[in-house]
Design a protein around this motif. Structure first.
Motif, short mmCIF file in Angstrom:
data_model
loop_
_atom_site.label_atom_id
_atom_site.label_comp_id
_atom_site.label_asym_id
_atom_site.label_seq_id
_atom_site.Cartn_x
_atom_site.Cartn_y
_atom_site.Cartn_z
N VAL A 143 0.87 -1.18 0.00
CA VAL A 143 0.00 0.00 0.00
C VAL A 143 0.91 1.23 0.00
O VAL A 143 1.84 1.29 0.81
CB VAL A 143 -0.91 0.03 1.24
N ALA A 148 -3.98 6.37 6.56
CA ALA A 148 -4.04 5.35 7.61
C ALA A 148 -2.75 5.45 8.42
O ALA A 148 -1.66 5.49 7.86
CB ALA A 148 -4.18 3.95 7.01
N LYS A 165 -0.61 3.47 11.25
CA LYS A 165 -0.56 2.12 11.81
C LYS A 165 0.67 1.92 12.70
O LYS A 165 1.74 2.43 12.40
CB LYS A 165 -0.54 1.08 10.69
N GLY A 212 -3.22 -7.09 12.28
CA GLY A 212 -4.60 -7.45 12.57
C GLY A 212 -5.42 -6.26 13.04
O GLY A 212 -6.45 -6.44 13.66
N GLY A 213 -4.95 -5.05 12.76
CA GLY A 213 -5.77 -3.87 13.05
C GLY A 213 -5.50 -3.21 14.38
O GLY A 213 -6.04 -2.14 14.68
N GLU A 272 0.12 4.97 5.64
CA GLU A 272 -0.29 4.38 4.38
C GLU A 272 -1.41 5.22 3.80
O GLU A 272 -2.16 5.85 4.55
CB GLU A 272 -0.86 2.96 4.59
N ARG A 273 -1.57 5.17 2.49
CA ARG A 273 -2.78 5.74 1.92
C ARG A 273 -3.95 4.89 2.42
O ARG A 273 -3.86 3.67 2.47
CB ARG A 273 -2.73 5.71 0.40
N LEU A 300 -7.24 3.16 1.82
CA LEU A 300 -8.06 2.73 0.70
C LEU A 300 -9.52 2.73 1.13
O LEU A 300 -9.86 2.21 2.20
CB LEU A 300 -7.63 1.34 0.23
N SER A 337 -13.33 -10.39 4.43
CA SER A 337 -13.76 -9.00 4.57
C SER A 337 -14.83 -8.81 5.63
O SER A 337 -15.06 -7.69 6.06
CB SER A 337 -14.28 -8.48 3.23
N GLN A 388 -15.62 -8.60 8.96
CA GLN A 388 -14.94 -8.50 10.25
C GLN A 388 -15.64 -7.44 11.08
O GLN A 388 -16.29 -6.57 10.56
CB GLN A 388 -13.48 -8.04 10.12
N LEU A 447 -4.83 -6.18 0.61
CA LEU A 447 -6.06 -5.49 0.29
C LEU A 447 -6.25 -5.51 -1.22
O LEU A 447 -5.30 -5.31 -1.97
CB LEU A 447 -6.01 -4.03 0.77
N LEU A 498 -0.26 -6.31 2.82
CA LEU A 498 -0.49 -5.66 4.13
C LEU A 498 0.49 -6.18 5.17
O LEU A 498 1.21 -5.44 5.81
CB LEU A 498 -1.90 -5.99 4.62
N ARG A 515 -20.45 -4.55 5.72
CA ARG A 515 -19.99 -3.66 6.79
C ARG A 515 -21.12 -2.90 7.45
O ARG A 515 -21.17 -2.76 8.66
CB ARG A 515 -18.97 -2.67 6.22
C1 MV4 Z 1 -6.43 -0.78 5.70
C2 MV4 Z 1 -7.68 -0.36 5.21
C3 MV4 Z 1 -7.68 0.69 4.33
N1 MV4 Z 1 -6.51 1.28 3.96
N2 MV4 Z 1 -5.31 -0.16 5.31
C4 MV4 Z 1 -5.99 -3.66 8.58
C5 MV4 Z 1 -6.18 -4.84 9.41
C6 MV4 Z 1 -7.30 -5.61 8.85
N3 MV4 Z 1 -8.11 -6.10 9.91
C7 MV4 Z 1 -8.03 -4.67 7.93
N4 MV4 Z 1 -7.22 -3.53 7.80
C8 MV4 Z 1 -7.45 -2.50 6.97
N5 MV4 Z 1 -6.33 -1.82 6.56
C9 MV4 Z 1 -5.36 0.85 4.46
N6 MV4 Z 1 -4.21 1.46 4.08
C10 MV4 Z 1 -8.84 -1.02 5.66
C11 MV4 Z 1 -8.73 -2.10 6.54
C12 MV4 Z 1 -9.96 -2.71 6.98
C13 MV4 Z 1 -10.69 -3.61 6.18
C14 MV4 Z 1 -10.25 -4.01 4.92
C15 MV4 Z 1 -10.97 -4.92 4.17
C16 MV4 Z 1 -12.16 -5.44 4.64
C17 MV4 Z 1 -12.63 -5.08 5.87
C18 MV4 Z 1 -11.89 -4.17 6.67
C19 MV4 Z 1 -12.36 -3.81 7.94
C20 MV4 Z 1 -11.64 -2.94 8.69
C21 MV4 Z 1 -10.45 -2.38 8.21
#
Ligand code: MV4
Length: 585
Positions: free
Chosen positions: A131, A156, A158, A164-165, A200-201, A203, A230, A232, A277, A286, A437
């Motif tokens: 990314v 973003a 991080k 894992g977020g 990060e940018r 998305l 996706s 989550q 992603l 990622l 979502r």
């Molecule tokens: C991202 C993102 C958008 N842009 N990073 C990181 C950990 C993982 N749980 C999901 N993460 C994300 N990282 C950037 N630069 C969006 C998420 C994201 C996500 C991505 C795809 C599907 C569902 C998601 C739910 C929360 C966050």
């Protein structure tokens, strides 16, 4: 091949690993905490050793004790499962020094991928798309401002030690950058003792798509295709599937090659996952998970490869018995995580004792679980009690099969995510292959999923004259059968004949309140945030506080509408299960 393997984990993954060991003809050694004496993983192992008290820090994370037990058992290798010590490079290193094989990647690969900035740098140099953003840590907000201008908003932020977020914040505009930066740094410090962050940018609407790889110690690396994860909530995956709805054969080949390159770049061996992603057909790296994942099963169903068996074979030095061209994908697999949580109450943990339990079966259905009727779900560990995996010829058929299997799955005594999964599987969004979502965030929609208060387990009835007992001799577990006159029932017999524990008053779970006006804590932890003030009027379901336990933030919501008359909690304070959090009248 190994003569004996110790499984340094609990629950469904420990059982899963032991199944693979059984098929390979390798005796398995279980380890357990005082809270897990009756657990399935202990019962099915050839031998079992007590590690210590319930809290993971004193048992499953106690490396000194584990090393002792490994030596005492004579195990030649250790499978760490996921979580606990699975991605602990120091543990892998220590095993290596003791001449014990770690069934996982080299410590150097765990370490390289553990630092997200280092991983990004390595991947960039290997030609793996990342990314857009920084590969160096960003020292302060001032620097972040300059870099953010170049990358463009939203940004973003991080934590470098994250994954894992955890330690993930978004700044939609320059005004919000400082808050995001400090938030990510604080969380990084708290969870990983590392306040380093990178940018990060952001998305806007990506899919979480990850690729399974297998690499042996002879330089062979293959990929087993992708999974879409996706769906989550708060970065906890709830539903996974393979293939990903948005990935066709060409894209699969392309992201598969990216994943193989990524694994080669860190001289990987064992099973691993490249998380990425997918946005408008473009794939971005990622992070890499250097362990077997919860959701590995959907890949096993579509490829027919036993990933855990391959992990063990690879660790023993064997070569992969197939090449990339031998991998064929068939049909569609979906996995639903059956957590003891209540979706209608903000996914609050719902610990308790399972009073009755009936797993689904039939064509295309697989259940990986570590529980039975009588099992106690403790707030000490992960709330996932089972995984329901189905396979069918295509996504639509697999969805129908999942709905059928969810209907068959009967769990009483604790509330679970089964109603949530049924609702998602029946939704139009799921049918359209969307990320769902909005559904997961929709309080009203979630509230429809409320479940009745679980019934307490039935009283013990007939007395027996033969009983299984569990004894521990010098910390090693043995089961003994005792025959004789019936005596007063024991609380919990050992062995498969054990009946559910006698009726016991349970603290209500999930911020569900202690009955009446009192809202009690469903778990032990620390008050992370208090979101109401004394005297405030709240709606039912309103956020009262956040309790942090085992690195997880648990939202506690009002069990009823009314006025907050008492609020005997403060941020940072410790609470135990059953403590009063608020009195709402
Ligand atoms: C991202 C993102 C958008 N842009 N990073 C990181 C950990 C993982 N749980 C999901 N993460 C994300 N990282 C950037 N630069 C969006 C998420 C994201 C996500 C991505 C795809 C599907 C569902 C998601 C739910 C929360 C966050």
């Amino acid at each position: 091949m190994f003569s004996k393997v110790l499984v340094a984990n609990r629950g469904e993954i420990a059982v899963r690993v032991m199944r693979a060991l059984d098929e390979l003809g390798i005796p398995s050694v279980a380890v357990y905490s005082e809270a897990d004496r009756e657990s399935q993983h202990v019962r099915r192992a050839a031998e079992a050793y007590l590690l210590g008290p319930g809290p993971a820090a004193e048992s499953y994370l106690n490396v000194d004790k584990l090393m002792e037990v490994i030596e005492a058992s004579g195990a030649e290798a250790v499978h760490p499962g996921y979580g606990f010590l699975a991605e602990n490079a120091a543990f892998a290193q220590r095993l290596e020094e003791a001449g014990i094989t770690f069934i996982g990647p080299p410590a150097s690969a765990i370490e390289a991928m553990g630092s997200k900035t280092r991983a990004r740098e390595l991947m960039k140099n290997a030609g793996v798309p990342i990314v857009p953003g920084t590969t160096d840590p960003v020292p302060d907000v001032e620097q972040a401002r300059k870099i953010a201008e170049d990358i463009g908003y939203p940004i973003a932020v991080k934590a470098a030690g994250g994954g894992g977020g955890k330690g993930f914040r978004v700044a939609l505009e320059p005004d919000k950058l400082e808050e995001a930066f400090e938030g990510a740094a604080r969380e990084g410090e708290k969870f990983f003792s590392d306040a380093t962050v990178y940018l990060e940018r952001y998305l806007p609407d990506p899919r979480h798509v990850e690729v399974q790889v297998l690499a042996d110690k002879h330089g062979n690396v293959v990929h087993l295709g992708e999974r879409d994860c996706s769906i989550q909530r708060r970065h906890q995956k709830l539903i996974e599937e393979s293939p990903a709805p948005q990935v066709d054969d060409d894209l699969r080949a392309k992201i598969g090659e990216i994943a193989v390159e990524a694994a080669r770049a860190v001289k990987y061996h064992s099973a691993g996952t490249i998380e990425g992603l997918l946005q408008d057909g473009e794939y971005f790296f990622l992070e890499m998970n250097t362990r077997v994942q919860v959701e590995h099963c959907v890949t096993e169903e579509t490829t027919g490869v036993d990933i855990v068996r391959e992990q063990i074979r690879i660790a023993a030095g064997e070569e992969l018995s197939f090449g990339q061209a031998d991998i064929r994908w068939h049909g569609h697999a979906i996995e639903c995580r059956i957590n003891a949580e209540e979706a209608a109450k903000n996914f609050a943990p719902a610990p308790g004792t399972i009073s009755s339990y009936f797993e689904p079966a039939g064509p295309g259905v697989r259940v990986d679980s570590g529980v039975l009727a009588g099992s106690e779900i403790t707030p000490l560990y992960d709330p996932m009690i089972a995984k329901l995996i189905v396979w069918d010829a295509d996504r639509e058929l697999a969805t129908k099969r999942m709905l059928r299997a969810l209907d068959e799955f009967q769990i009483e005594g604790v509330r679970t995510l089964i109603p949530f999964h049924k609702a998602i599987m029946a939704s139009e969004q799921w049918a359209n292959g969307e990320t769902c979502r909005d559904l997961i965030e929709d309080r009203k929609w979630l509230k429809e999923l409320a479940q009745p208060k679980p019934e307490a387990p039935a009283e013990d009835e007939a007395e027996t004259v033969e009983r299984d007992y569990l004894v521990e001799v010098s910390g090693k577990r043995f089961e003994v059968k005792v025959r004789g006159d019936a005596v007063a029932p024991v609380a919990n017999g050992a062995g498969p004949a054990a009946r559910p524990a006698p009726r016991r008053e349970r603290k209500s779970g999930g911020g569900g309140g202690g009955g009446g006006d009192t809202l009690t804590s469903p778990l032990q932890g620390n008050v992370f945030k208090v979101l109401v003030e004394q005297g405030a009027e709240v709606e039912e379901g309103a956020l009262i506080c956040i309790i942090e336990a085992m690195k997880m933030e648990n939202e506690i919501t009002a069990h009823k509408a009314g006025k907050v008359e008492e609020l005997p909690i403060s941020e940072g304070a410790a609470v135990t299960a059953g403590d009063t959090l608020a009195v709402i009248k």
